[in-house]
Design an enzyme around this catalytic site. Structure first.
Site, PDB file in Angstrom:
ATOM      1  N   LYS A   9       0.818  -1.201   0.000  1.00 17.14           N
ATOM      2  CA  LYS A   9       0.000   0.000   0.000  1.00 17.14           C
ATOM      3  C   LYS A   9       0.863   1.266   0.000  1.00 17.14           C
ATOM      4  O   LYS A   9       2.062   1.214   0.272  1.00 17.14           O
ATOM      5  CB  LYS A   9      -0.896  -0.002   1.242  1.00 17.14           C
ATOM      6  CG  LYS A   9      -1.951  -1.084   1.242  1.00 17.14           C
ATOM      7  CD  LYS A   9      -2.755  -0.971   2.532  1.00 17.14           C
ATOM      8  CE  LYS A   9      -4.006  -1.797   2.520  1.00 17.14           C
ATOM      9  NZ  LYS A   9      -4.828  -1.553   3.723  1.00 17.14           N
ATOM     10  N   TYR A  49     -12.827  -2.966  -3.642  1.00 18.70           N
ATOM     11  CA  TYR A  49     -13.394  -2.728  -2.311  1.00 18.70           C
ATOM     12  C   TYR A  49     -14.925  -2.625  -2.341  1.00 18.70           C
ATOM     13  O   TYR A  49     -15.528  -1.987  -1.478  1.00 18.70           O
ATOM     14  CB  TYR A  49     -12.785  -1.464  -1.698  1.00 18.70           C
ATOM     15  CG  TYR A  49     -11.342  -1.627  -1.291  1.00 18.70           C
ATOM     16  CD1 TYR A  49     -10.966  -2.550  -0.321  1.00 18.70           C
ATOM     17  CD2 TYR A  49     -10.340  -0.858  -1.874  1.00 18.70           C
ATOM     18  CE1 TYR A  49      -9.643  -2.708   0.055  1.00 18.70           C
ATOM     19  CE2 TYR A  49      -9.011  -1.003  -1.507  1.00 18.70           C
ATOM     20  CZ  TYR A  49      -8.676  -1.932  -0.542  1.00 18.70           C
ATOM     21  OH  TYR A  49      -7.365  -2.083  -0.167  1.00 18.70           O
ATOM     22  N   PHE A  57     -16.307   4.556   5.880  1.00 20.78           N
ATOM     23  CA  PHE A  57     -14.898   4.844   5.582  1.00 20.78           C
ATOM     24  C   PHE A  57     -14.497   4.479   4.159  1.00 20.78           C
ATOM     25  O   PHE A  57     -13.325   4.575   3.800  1.00 20.78           O
ATOM     26  CB  PHE A  57     -13.993   4.117   6.586  1.00 20.78           C
ATOM     27  CG  PHE A  57     -14.248   2.637   6.699  1.00 20.78           C
ATOM     28  CD1 PHE A  57     -13.713   1.742   5.781  1.00 20.78           C
ATOM     29  CD2 PHE A  57     -15.039   2.152   7.733  1.00 20.78           C
ATOM     30  CE1 PHE A  57     -13.958   0.386   5.883  1.00 20.78           C
ATOM     31  CE2 PHE A  57     -15.274   0.784   7.848  1.00 20.78           C
ATOM     32  CZ  PHE A  57     -14.735  -0.099   6.916  1.00 20.78           C
ATOM     33  N   ARG A  85      -1.257 -14.415   4.954  1.00 22.47           N
ATOM     34  CA  ARG A  85      -2.091 -13.798   5.990  1.00 22.47           C
ATOM     35  C   ARG A  85      -1.443 -13.939   7.371  1.00 22.47           C
ATOM     36  O   ARG A  85      -1.494 -13.025   8.192  1.00 22.47           O
ATOM     37  CB  ARG A  85      -3.493 -14.415   6.005  1.00 22.47           C
ATOM     38  CG  ARG A  85      -4.304 -14.169   4.749  1.00 22.47           C
ATOM     39  CD  ARG A  85      -4.643 -12.741   4.512  1.00 22.47           C
ATOM     40  NE  ARG A  85      -5.551 -12.228   5.507  1.00 22.47           N
ATOM     41  CZ  ARG A  85      -6.139 -11.046   5.451  1.00 22.47           C
ATOM     42  NH1 ARG A  85      -5.897 -10.243   4.431  1.00 22.47           N
ATOM     43  NH2 ARG A  85      -6.942 -10.641   6.396  1.00 22.47           N
ATOM     44  N   THR A  91      -5.623  -6.993  10.702  1.00 21.56           N
ATOM     45  CA  THR A  91      -5.797  -5.726   9.987  1.00 21.56           C
ATOM     46  C   THR A  91      -5.301  -4.509  10.758  1.00 21.56           C
ATOM     47  O   THR A  91      -4.589  -3.669  10.213  1.00 21.56           O
ATOM     48  CB  THR A  91      -7.280  -5.540   9.609  1.00 21.56           C
ATOM     49  OG1 THR A  91      -7.686  -6.644   8.796  1.00 21.56           O
ATOM     50  CG2 THR A  91      -7.500  -4.244   8.853  1.00 21.56           C
ATOM     51  N   ARG A 102       2.446  -6.186   9.853  1.00 19.13           N
ATOM     52  CA  ARG A 102       1.658  -5.092  10.430  1.00 19.13           C
ATOM     53  C   ARG A 102       2.037  -4.833  11.886  1.00 19.13           C
ATOM     54  O   ARG A 102       2.042  -3.688  12.332  1.00 19.13           O
ATOM     55  CB  ARG A 102       0.179  -5.405  10.302  1.00 19.13           C
ATOM     56  CG  ARG A 102      -0.314  -5.338   8.857  1.00 19.13           C
ATOM     57  CD  ARG A 102      -1.735  -5.808   8.737  1.00 19.13           C
ATOM     58  NE  ARG A 102      -2.270  -5.605   7.398  1.00 19.13           N
ATOM     59  CZ  ARG A 102      -3.329  -6.244   6.934  1.00 19.13           C
ATOM     60  NH1 ARG A 102      -3.960  -7.126   7.704  1.00 19.13           N
ATOM     61  NH2 ARG A 102      -3.753  -6.015   5.704  1.00 19.13           N
ATOM     62  N   ASN A 112      -1.956   0.250   6.992  1.00 20.27           N
ATOM     63  CA  ASN A 112      -1.407  -0.968   7.576  1.00 20.27           C
ATOM     64  C   ASN A 112      -0.460  -1.726   6.634  1.00 20.27           C
ATOM     65  O   ASN A 112      -0.353  -2.937   6.696  1.00 20.27           O
ATOM     66  CB  ASN A 112      -2.533  -1.869   8.076  1.00 20.27           C
ATOM     67  CG  ASN A 112      -3.495  -2.273   6.981  1.00 20.27           C
ATOM     68  OD1 ASN A 112      -3.321  -1.933   5.821  1.00 20.27           O
ATOM     69  ND2 ASN A 112      -4.510  -3.014   7.356  1.00 20.27           N
ATOM     70  N   HIS A 115      -2.034  -5.120   1.669  1.00 16.91           N
ATOM     71  CA  HIS A 115      -3.290  -5.844   1.470  1.00 16.91           C
ATOM     72  C   HIS A 115      -2.912  -7.233   0.996  1.00 16.91           C
ATOM     73  O   HIS A 115      -1.981  -7.400   0.209  1.00 16.91           O
ATOM     74  CB  HIS A 115      -4.157  -5.183   0.391  1.00 16.91           C
ATOM     75  CG  HIS A 115      -5.239  -6.109  -0.109  1.00 16.91           C
ATOM     76  ND1 HIS A 115      -6.450  -6.250   0.530  1.00 16.91           N
ATOM     77  CD2 HIS A 115      -5.261  -6.973  -1.158  1.00 16.91           C
ATOM     78  CE1 HIS A 115      -7.170  -7.145  -0.114  1.00 16.91           C
ATOM     79  NE2 HIS A 115      -6.472  -7.604  -1.141  1.00 16.91           N
ATOM     80  N   GLU A 126      -8.885 -11.751  -7.311  1.00 15.49           N
ATOM     81  CA  GLU A 126      -8.071 -10.540  -7.190  1.00 15.49           C
ATOM     82  C   GLU A 126      -6.885 -10.555  -8.150  1.00 15.49           C
ATOM     83  O   GLU A 126      -6.529  -9.520  -8.708  1.00 15.49           O
ATOM     84  CB  GLU A 126      -7.605 -10.369  -5.746  1.00 15.49           C
ATOM     85  CG  GLU A 126      -8.741 -10.020  -4.805  1.00 15.49           C
ATOM     86  CD  GLU A 126      -8.298  -9.833  -3.368  1.00 15.49           C
ATOM     87  OE1 GLU A 126      -7.170 -10.237  -3.002  1.00 15.49           O
ATOM     88  OE2 GLU A 126      -9.092  -9.269  -2.597  1.00 15.49           O
TER      89      GLU A 126
END
Length: 153
Positions: A9, A49, A57, A85, A91, A102, A112, A115, A126
């Site tokens: 990100k 998203y 948000f 993960r 998250t 993270r 964070n 993704h 994805e």
């Protein structure tokens, strides 16, 4: 071998943590199958998203993801989505365990660092969203024999 999507990100790019994060996946034994930098658009973010569209948000998330280009990656390995993960942590960076990406680099639920697909099924969707077939490469790592038991690969 399973493939999964990882996006570094803007919080990762802006803080110059890209190499550190990539090295965590490499050290774990995952194989990088594809990588590119891109500026995300409203169109792709609305699709990616869509599950957050009704959340208050949603626009903030989209704005954050467009601050600068991101690094899109395809990682491969046995149970790749689950392994990634585990490496990235929960998250919210304030709640993520030390030793996770993270947990070590984030104090935010939004900013964070990374993704990652939440399952092998979502990874397939994805990856098609961000990569064409000719942007994902298949090659053998010489280290496979030292990463997996002979009956795992």
């Amino acid at each position: 071998m399973e493939k999964t999507l990882v996006i570094l990100k803007p919080s990762c790019v802006q803080r110059a943590l890209m190499g550190e994060v990539i090295s965590r996946f490499e050290k774990k034994g995952l194989r990088l199958a594809g990588m590119k930098m891109m500026q995300l658009t409203d169109t792709i973010l609305n699709e990616h998203y869509a599950h957050l569209k009704e959340r208050p948000f949603f626009q903030r998330v989209k704005d954050s993801m467009q601050i600068c280009p991101v690094i899109i990656q395809c990682w491969e390995g046995i149970d790749a989505a689950k392994v990634v993960r585990s490496l990235i942590g929960v998250t919210n960076g304030r709640e993520a365990l030390p030793g996770t990406i993270r947990g070590d680099f984030s104090v935010s639920a939004q900013e964070n660092i990374v993704h990652a697909s939440d399952s092998a099924e979502s990874a397939k969707i994805e990856l098609k969203r961000f990569f064409t077939d000719n942007e994902i490469f298949d090659y053998k790592l010489s280290t496979y024999a030292h990463l997996y038991a002979c009956d795992e690969i």
